[in-house]
Scaffold this motif. Sequence first.
Motif, PDB file in Angstrom:
ATOM      1  N   VAL A 192      -3.473  -3.111   8.788  1.00 56.07           N
ATOM      2  CA  VAL A 192      -2.276  -2.499   8.222  1.00 56.07           C
ATOM      3  C   VAL A 192      -1.921  -1.312   9.113  1.00 56.07           C
ATOM      4  O   VAL A 192      -2.793  -0.531   9.505  1.00 56.07           O
ATOM      5  CB  VAL A 192      -2.536  -2.056   6.760  1.00 56.07           C
TER       6      VAL A 192
ATOM      7  N   LYS B  59     -12.339  -1.564   4.034  1.00 55.25           N
ATOM      8  CA  LYS B  59     -11.117  -2.059   3.379  1.00 55.25           C
ATOM      9  C   LYS B  59     -11.467  -2.948   2.187  1.00 55.25           C
ATOM     10  O   LYS B  59     -12.433  -3.713   2.221  1.00 55.25           O
ATOM     11  CB  LYS B  59     -10.200  -2.739   4.376  1.00 55.25           C
TER      12      LYS B  59
ATOM     13  N   VAL C 165      -7.277   0.261   2.797  1.00 52.03           N
ATOM     14  CA  VAL C 165      -6.556  -0.960   3.161  1.00 52.03           C
ATOM     15  C   VAL C 165      -6.769  -1.315   4.631  1.00 52.03           C
ATOM     16  O   VAL C 165      -6.211  -2.298   5.119  1.00 52.03           O
ATOM     17  CB  VAL C 165      -5.038  -0.842   2.858  1.00 52.03           C
TER      18      VAL C 165
ATOM     19  N   ASN D   6       0.866  -1.183   0.000  1.00 52.71           N
ATOM     20  CA  ASN D   6       0.000   0.000   0.000  1.00 52.71           C
ATOM     21  C   ASN D   6       0.902   1.232   0.000  1.00 52.71           C
ATOM     22  O   ASN D   6       1.812   1.337   0.798  1.00 52.71           O
ATOM     23  CB  ASN D   6      -0.982  -0.002   1.178  1.00 52.71           C
TER      24      ASN D   6
ATOM     25  N   TYR E 199      -7.140  -6.644   0.745  1.00 56.28           N
ATOM     26  CA  TYR E 199      -6.476  -6.399   2.028  1.00 56.28           C
ATOM     27  C   TYR E 199      -7.145  -7.139   3.176  1.00 56.28           C
ATOM     28  O   TYR E 199      -6.481  -7.529   4.134  1.00 56.28           O
ATOM     29  CB  TYR E 199      -6.307  -4.900   2.284  1.00 56.28           C
TER      30      TYR E 199
ATOM     31  N   THR F 184      -4.606  -9.551   5.307  1.00 53.93           N
ATOM     32  CA  THR F 184      -4.436  -9.406   6.755  1.00 53.93           C
ATOM     33  C   THR F 184      -4.974 -10.617   7.499  1.00 53.93           C
ATOM     34  O   THR F 184      -4.474 -10.952   8.574  1.00 53.93           O
ATOM     35  CB  THR F 184      -5.090  -8.112   7.282  1.00 53.93           C
TER      36      THR F 184
END
Length: 182
Positions: free
Chosen positions: A142, A104, A99, A32, A108, A112
């Motif tokens: 993130v 999001k 993100v 990102n 992502y 994650t």
Amino acid sequence: MTDSLASIALTRIDGSADTLGAHAGNVLLVVNVASQCGLTPQYEGLEALYQAKAGDGFEVLGFPANDFGAQEPGTHEEIAQFCKVNYGVSFPLFAKADVTGPAKQPLYAALTQAIPEKQGPAAEMRERLTGFGITPTQDPEVLWNFEKFLIGRDGNVVARFAPGITPDDPALVSAVEAELAK
């Protein structure tokens, strides 16, 4: 590539459709990115790593996000121009999207979930952010711009690196090379 990752719809910065499945068989570094961040000079290292390893089946995929400190306020055209003019970016860039948080993007969310904790100096970055009066996110979210996810040729997410891990960091380079050797 795992079916769930491969089938996630993505949009390139020019508006064209893409998926991770279209990059199957390559080692991917998903990052990102942001144009007005203290870490923005990492674009130079990302491009250098991309150029050095592209012939071996390596790609950097850049995902602009305005989640952190509004550090990516530009339009798609402005972002693409900034990256090309200032850093010679030739790796694929994608449409700006969240993100982190409830909005999001699906990619992502999957990344994650696959690797909830990042390698590298996340604690130091959290302390710095707190010192600037910013409440940092906690894993699995993130943390900040330029966090990196490494996806192997088989489509599995194999590593996650904190934003402060630069593209030339020996841990990141060796992880990329290990995946390229498979």
